[in-house]
Design a protein around this motif. Sequence first.
Motif: not given
Length: 128
Positions: A8-11, A13-21, A101-105, A110-114
């Motif tokens: 579901g992320d905008a990216d 291909d992002a590594d979930p471990v990198e995004v989470g850390v 209707s307005t999302g905060y990212f 590592a990636a854009e998260h939202g």
Amino acid sequence: MVEDAEAGDADADADPVEVGVELLSKLEHPELTVAEAVDRIETVTTHPATTREILDAAEKRGVIEREDGVVRPSGGYLSFQSEIVTKEGEFSCRRCGASISTGYFMKLDAAEHGAFGPECIRKVTGRD
């Protein structure tokens, strides 16, 4: 339930471990319970093994300290002016699942998260 970051992320291909850390490195909370930290990580992934991997990697890299069920982030933060962006559209909040209707990212390396709703972005980052 919130989808995994891989789906579901905008990216996608992002590594979930990198995004989470990186997410844990940006929390403004002085301390959280492990359950509260997992609540934040679940915006990235709901897979238990990946959640453990994120916590272990964050601890090894010095992003968090864990002791007796308490997690202490290193004290980073996200600038709401430059590292949190808003987008208009039809989104589901990654934390609570509400339609927004307005999302905060979060603009992480590592990636854009939202997307997050206004209350959830504050809760996730530690502003509330």
